[in-house]
Design a protein around this motif. Structure first.
Motif, mmCIF file in Angstrom:
data_model
loop_
_atom_site.group_PDB
_atom_site.id
_atom_site.type_symbol
_atom_site.label_atom_id
_atom_site.label_comp_id
_atom_site.label_asym_id
_atom_site.label_seq_id
_atom_site.Cartn_x
_atom_site.Cartn_y
_atom_site.Cartn_z
ATOM 1 N N PRO A 90 15.198 3.373 6.189
ATOM 2 C CA PRO A 90 15.072 4.806 6.408
ATOM 3 C C PRO A 90 15.980 5.062 5.685
ATOM 4 C CG PRO A 90 14.986 4.202 8.767
ATOM 5 C CD PRO A 90 15.201 2.918 8.122
ATOM 6 N N ALA A 91 17.104 5.009 5.819
ATOM 7 C CA ALA A 91 18.595 5.346 4.744
ATOM 8 C C ALA A 91 18.487 5.306 3.036
ATOM 9 C CB ALA A 91 19.911 4.292 4.771
ATOM 10 N N ALA A 92 17.191 4.604 2.780
ATOM 11 C CA ALA A 92 16.882 4.528 1.303
ATOM 12 C C ALA A 92 16.076 5.524 0.804
ATOM 13 C CB ALA A 92 16.815 3.365 0.970
ATOM 14 N N GLN A 93 15.301 5.710 1.562
ATOM 15 C CA GLN A 93 13.807 6.415 1.615
ATOM 16 C C GLN A 93 13.959 8.048 0.937
ATOM 17 O OE1 GLN A 93 12.315 7.111 5.634
ATOM 18 N NE2 GLN A 93 11.592 4.595 5.679
ATOM 19 N N ARG A 94 12.790 7.897 0.106
ATOM 20 C CA ARG A 94 12.797 9.837 -0.715
ATOM 21 C C ARG A 94 13.877 9.347 -1.901
ATOM 22 N NH1 ARG A 94 9.337 12.533 1.563
ATOM 23 N NH2 ARG A 94 10.291 14.210 0.762
ATOM 24 N N GLN A 95 13.854 7.741 -2.489
ATOM 25 C CA GLN A 95 14.884 8.416 -3.025
ATOM 26 C C GLN A 95 13.367 7.449 -4.768
ATOM 27 O OE1 GLN A 95 18.113 6.244 -2.904
ATOM 28 N NE2 GLN A 95 18.376 7.023 -0.712
ATOM 29 N N GLY A 96 12.747 7.018 -4.747
ATOM 30 C CA GLY A 96 11.790 6.544 -5.262
ATOM 31 C C GLY A 96 11.304 4.657 -5.127
ATOM 32 N N ALA A 98 9.697 2.750 -2.947
ATOM 33 C CA ALA A 98 8.195 2.535 -2.585
ATOM 34 C C ALA A 98 7.789 2.616 -3.707
ATOM 35 C CB ALA A 98 8.149 3.380 -1.633
ATOM 36 N N ARG A 99 7.844 3.549 -4.616
ATOM 37 C CA ARG A 99 6.613 3.625 -5.498
ATOM 38 C C ARG A 99 7.026 2.524 -6.611
ATOM 39 N NH1 ARG A 99 3.990 7.965 -8.081
ATOM 40 N NH2 ARG A 99 4.789 8.951 -6.120
ATOM 41 N N ARG A 100 8.497 2.523 -6.450
ATOM 42 C CA ARG A 100 9.246 1.325 -7.654
ATOM 43 C C ARG A 100 8.360 0.002 -7.126
ATOM 44 N NH1 ARG A 100 10.721 -2.463 -10.651
ATOM 45 N NH2 ARG A 100 12.356 -2.736 -11.342
ATOM 46 N N MET A 101 8.539 -0.615 -6.320
ATOM 47 C CA MET A 101 8.333 -1.660 -5.403
ATOM 48 C C MET A 101 6.753 -1.751 -5.708
ATOM 49 S SD MET A 101 8.819 -4.583 -3.953
ATOM 50 C CE MET A 101 10.532 -4.630 -3.099
ATOM 51 N N LEU A 102 6.323 -0.494 -5.673
ATOM 52 C CA LEU A 102 4.540 -1.067 -5.124
ATOM 53 C C LEU A 102 4.215 -0.545 -7.199
ATOM 54 C CD1 LEU A 102 1.903 -0.463 -4.361
ATOM 55 C CD2 LEU A 102 1.601 1.976 -4.306
ATOM 56 N N GLU A 127 3.566 9.797 5.418
ATOM 57 C CA GLU A 127 4.651 8.845 4.036
ATOM 58 C C GLU A 127 3.703 8.296 3.073
ATOM 59 O OE1 GLU A 127 5.501 6.945 6.789
ATOM 60 O OE2 GLU A 127 4.702 8.473 6.986
ATOM 61 N N ALA A 128 2.518 7.022 3.626
ATOM 62 C CA ALA A 128 2.092 5.693 3.201
ATOM 63 C C ALA A 128 1.491 6.087 2.310
ATOM 64 C CB ALA A 128 2.625 4.715 3.728
ATOM 65 N N ILE A 129 0.231 7.390 3.518
ATOM 66 C CA ILE A 129 -1.151 7.442 2.532
ATOM 67 C C ILE A 129 -0.881 8.719 1.148
ATOM 68 C CG2 ILE A 129 -2.625 8.518 2.867
ATOM 69 C CD1 ILE A 129 -3.058 7.754 5.853
ATOM 70 N N ALA A 130 0.048 8.737 1.242
ATOM 71 C CA ALA A 130 0.411 10.223 0.179
ATOM 72 C C ALA A 130 1.255 8.942 -0.659
ATOM 73 C CB ALA A 130 1.266 11.572 0.660
ATOM 74 N N LEU A 131 1.909 8.540 -0.498
ATOM 75 C CA LEU A 131 2.290 7.105 -1.585
ATOM 76 C C LEU A 131 1.274 6.811 -2.181
ATOM 77 C CD1 LEU A 131 4.183 5.894 -3.631
ATOM 78 C CD2 LEU A 131 4.178 3.914 -1.867
ATOM 79 N N TYR A 132 0.142 5.812 -1.377
ATOM 80 C CA TYR A 132 -1.010 5.476 -1.939
ATOM 81 C C TYR A 132 -1.909 6.045 -2.847
ATOM 82 C CZ TYR A 132 0.944 1.498 0.283
ATOM 83 O OH TYR A 132 1.670 0.777 1.006
ATOM 84 N N LEU A 133 -2.135 8.047 -2.159
ATOM 85 C CA LEU A 133 -3.281 8.490 -3.300
ATOM 86 C C LEU A 133 -2.341 9.593 -4.686
ATOM 87 C CD1 LEU A 133 -4.243 10.892 -0.183
ATOM 88 C CD2 LEU A 133 -5.063 8.479 -1.224
ATOM 89 N N ALA A 134 -0.619 9.530 -4.274
ATOM 90 C CA ALA A 134 -0.182 9.602 -6.029
ATOM 91 C C ALA A 134 -0.263 8.489 -6.620
ATOM 92 C CB ALA A 134 1.153 9.766 -5.167
ATOM 93 N N CYS A 135 -0.001 7.091 -6.337
ATOM 94 C CA CYS A 135 -0.310 5.958 -7.645
ATOM 95 C C CYS A 135 -2.063 5.707 -7.844
ATOM 96 C CB CYS A 135 0.330 5.187 -6.743
ATOM 97 S SG CYS A 135 2.019 5.095 -6.383
ATOM 98 N N ASP A 150 -9.677 3.226 14.761
ATOM 99 C CA ASP A 150 -9.534 5.173 14.103
ATOM 100 C C ASP A 150 -8.126 5.108 13.309
ATOM 101 O OD1 ASP A 150 -12.545 5.450 15.569
ATOM 102 O OD2 ASP A 150 -11.341 6.023 17.508
ATOM 103 N N LEU A 151 -7.018 4.588 14.190
ATOM 104 C CA LEU A 151 -5.881 4.054 13.255
ATOM 105 C C LEU A 151 -5.904 4.208 11.684
ATOM 106 C CD1 LEU A 151 -3.616 4.640 16.140
ATOM 107 C CD2 LEU A 151 -4.315 6.220 15.564
ATOM 108 N N SER A 152 -6.735 2.838 11.433
ATOM 109 C CA SER A 152 -6.517 2.545 10.537
ATOM 110 C C SER A 152 -7.223 3.408 8.973
ATOM 111 C CB SER A 152 -7.222 1.211 10.489
ATOM 112 O OG SER A 152 -7.121 0.189 9.723
ATOM 113 N N ARG A 153 -6.165 2.854 8.011
ATOM 114 C CA ARG A 153 -7.297 3.151 6.562
ATOM 115 C C ARG A 153 -6.835 2.379 5.345
ATOM 116 N NH1 ARG A 153 -8.532 6.758 9.988
ATOM 117 N NH2 ARG A 153 -8.350 8.412 9.769
ATOM 118 N N THR A 154 -8.052 2.730 5.180
ATOM 119 C CA THR A 154 -8.018 1.588 3.809
ATOM 120 C C THR A 154 -8.074 2.094 2.332
ATOM 121 O OG1 THR A 154 -10.483 0.564 4.194
ATOM 122 C CG2 THR A 154 -8.381 -0.534 4.976
ATOM 123 N N PHE A 155 -7.464 1.156 1.339
ATOM 124 C CA PHE A 155 -7.169 2.110 -0.429
ATOM 125 C C PHE A 155 -7.290 0.591 -0.551
ATOM 126 C CE2 PHE A 155 -4.771 5.269 3.116
ATOM 127 C CZ PHE A 155 -5.972 6.050 2.177
#
Length: 163
Positions: A90-96, A98-102, A127-135, A150-155
Motif C-alpha cells: 500500500p505505501a508504494a501504490q499509485r506510483q507506477g 505495478a505498471r513497471r512490474m507488468l 484497480e488491478a482490472i483497470a491496470l490490465y485494461l489500460a495496458c 462469479d468473482l473471477s475475471r480473466t484477461f
C-alpha cells in the motif's frame, strides 16, 4: 526516497518474496474473506517453467510479479504464460510500480519465447482490472482454479516478440 523500482529475479522461497506473498494473501482475506487457494508450486517459477521477481525501493521489497508457463490457449497460440502474484504494498501504490512490474513480466516472458500472457484477477480488485485494461489486456475465456466463479475475471494479451 528513491522512486525508481529496482526489479530482481528471485526464487519464490526467498524471504523477501515470501514476505510479500503473505502480504498479498492478507489482502485477499480482507477483500474476499479468505486466502487465494489456487495451487502454486515453487518450481513453476524456475527455469524453464517461469520467473519470479521482487521490486525494491531503497532496498525495501515493495512489489512482486511472476509468470509461469501455461496450457491455456489464447490469441491463436499455446505458447502462453500466466501472470501470478502481482502486488505492490500500500505505501508504494499509485506510483507506477505495478505498471513497471507488468512491463518487466511482458519483456522477460517474450524473451523466453512466450507469445501471449493470461491472468486471473477478482472483481473486488478494480484497480488491478483497470491496470490490465489500460495496458492492452482483453477479456479471455475463464481458466484455472477459479474458472466459473462469479468473482473471477480473466484477461490476456498477445506479446510482441523482439528478436
Amino acid at each position: 526516497m528513491d522512486t525508481d523500482l529496482r526489479i530482481e529475479r528471485l526464487p519464490i522461497t526467498h524471504p523477501d518474496a515470501m514476505l510479500l506473498v503473505e502480504a498479498v494473501q492478507e489482502e485477499y482475506v480482507l477483500r474476499y474473506g479468505g486466502r487465494d487457494e489456487s495451487p502454486i508450486d515453487a518450481s513453476d517459477f524456475e527455469d524453464p517453467r517461469g520467473r519470479f521477481f521482487v521490486g525494491y525501493l531503497d532496498g525495501v521489497p515493495v512489489a512482486t510479479g511472476a509468470w509461469r508457463r501455461s496450457t491455456v490457449e489464447a490469441f491463436g497460440t499455446s505458447r502462453t504464460a500466466e501472470i501470478k502474484r502481482m502486488y505492490v504494498v500500500p505505501a508504494a501504490q499509485r506510483q507506477g510500480h505495478a505498471r513497471r512490474m507488468l512491463a518487466h513480466l511482458e519483456t522477460t516472458a517474450a524473451a523466453a519465447g512466450i507469445e501471449a500472457l493470461v491472468l486471473e484477477t477478482g472483481l473486488k480488485q478494480p484497480e488491478a482490472i483497470a491496470l490490465y485494461l489500460a495496458c492492452g489486456y482483453e477479456p479471455v475465456p475463464g481458466f484455472g482454479y477459479y474458472c466459473g466463479s462469479d468473482l473471477s475475471r480473466t484477461f490476456g494479451r498477445r506479446l510482441e516478440l523482439h528478436g
